[in-house]
Enzyme design. Sequence first.
Site, PDB file in Angstrom:
ATOM      1  N   GLY A 151     -17.795   9.215  16.123  1.00  0.00           N
ATOM      2  CA  GLY A 151     -17.578  10.648  16.043  1.00  0.00           C
ATOM      3  C   GLY A 151     -18.643  11.382  15.255  1.00  0.00           C
ATOM      4  O   GLY A 151     -19.011  12.500  15.586  1.00  0.00           O
ATOM      5  N   TYR A 157     -24.772   7.258   9.758  1.00  0.00           N
ATOM      6  CA  TYR A 157     -24.744   5.800   9.876  1.00  0.00           C
ATOM      7  C   TYR A 157     -26.109   5.177   9.599  1.00  0.00           C
ATOM      8  O   TYR A 157     -26.353   4.016   9.939  1.00  0.00           O
ATOM      9  CB  TYR A 157     -24.283   5.398  11.281  1.00  0.00           C
ATOM     10  CG  TYR A 157     -22.930   5.952  11.638  1.00  0.00           C
ATOM     11  CD1 TYR A 157     -21.762   5.268  11.327  1.00  0.00           C
ATOM     12  CD2 TYR A 157     -22.813   7.183  12.291  1.00  0.00           C
ATOM     13  CE1 TYR A 157     -20.520   5.788  11.651  1.00  0.00           C
ATOM     14  CE2 TYR A 157     -21.577   7.708  12.624  1.00  0.00           C
ATOM     15  CZ  TYR A 157     -20.438   7.012  12.297  1.00  0.00           C
ATOM     16  OH  TYR A 157     -19.210   7.522  12.621  1.00  0.00           O
ATOM     17  N   HIS A 163     -21.608   7.102   5.659  1.00  0.00           N
ATOM     18  CA  HIS A 163     -20.700   6.149   6.293  1.00  0.00           C
ATOM     19  C   HIS A 163     -21.165   4.701   6.149  1.00  0.00           C
ATOM     20  O   HIS A 163     -20.403   3.775   6.422  1.00  0.00           O
ATOM     21  CB  HIS A 163     -20.550   6.464   7.786  1.00  0.00           C
ATOM     22  CG  HIS A 163     -19.670   7.644   8.067  1.00  0.00           C
ATOM     23  ND1 HIS A 163     -18.788   8.165   7.148  1.00  0.00           N
ATOM     24  CD2 HIS A 163     -19.522   8.408   9.187  1.00  0.00           C
ATOM     25  CE1 HIS A 163     -18.150   9.193   7.678  1.00  0.00           C
ATOM     26  NE2 HIS A 163     -18.574   9.371   8.911  1.00  0.00           N
TER      27      HIS A 163
END
Length: 254
Positions: A151, A157, A163
């Site tokens: 998402g 990332y 994250h």
Amino acid sequence: MNVLWILAHPEPRSLNGYLAAEGQRALCAEGHRVEVSDLYAMGWNPVVDAAGYAHHPAERFQVAAAAKQAYESGALSADIRAEQEKINRADTIVVQFPMWWFGMPAILKGWFDRVWHQGFAYGLRGPNGEWIGYGDGFLAGKRAMAVVTMGGPAWFYGERGIHGAIGELLFPLQHGTLFYAGAEVLPPVLIPGADRFTPEQGEAAAEELRERLLTIPTTEPIAYRTQNGGDYDHNLVLRPDVAPGLTGLGAHVA
């Protein structure tokens, strides 16, 4: 290729459903054979229980031992046997899922829990009686690749993204599951920002997926260190002279 495509998304009209259909169509158009395990459509039971391994409820249920015994005696439930037969027929495995809470959906985790049991996927020995894993195992000679939608945007990332690095988030699947079982694990197909895709972005992602699928035979796999390749000592700890000073998951990639 003989491809087993494992899909874990509840909505066939989703981006994941579109990508799966387009990817499978591209493979078939090139003459490859594709077998699909659409876990939600199958109503796959993700829960490990005694019934799946024909274990008598009056006796203590030791999962690994019961699964191995059921496998060796031919007493596995029909749904588990069917998935294992698909794996045996395949030379290439594609695992597709949306990343939910930094991992795979529960239905897919339950597929691995029930199907990849002792005696079939692990607890195996080589020709000299040695324990095998991480680069050698029941998937030796097969290739595997993850297709993952996320998402958040790609930078979430990255190596310093909030994250966490995507290679580390996928480490349990790619290294601890697929590579442990002996597969050559290819770099994943990653689709970040999927919740906000336009149709044009969806088509661009499908085109990237088609390209990656059709180059599976020639793609260089992730260079994970093999268990019995000399990098680890007898305790399966990296030798001091291998990647000195490096710790964490990245140390296990050559």
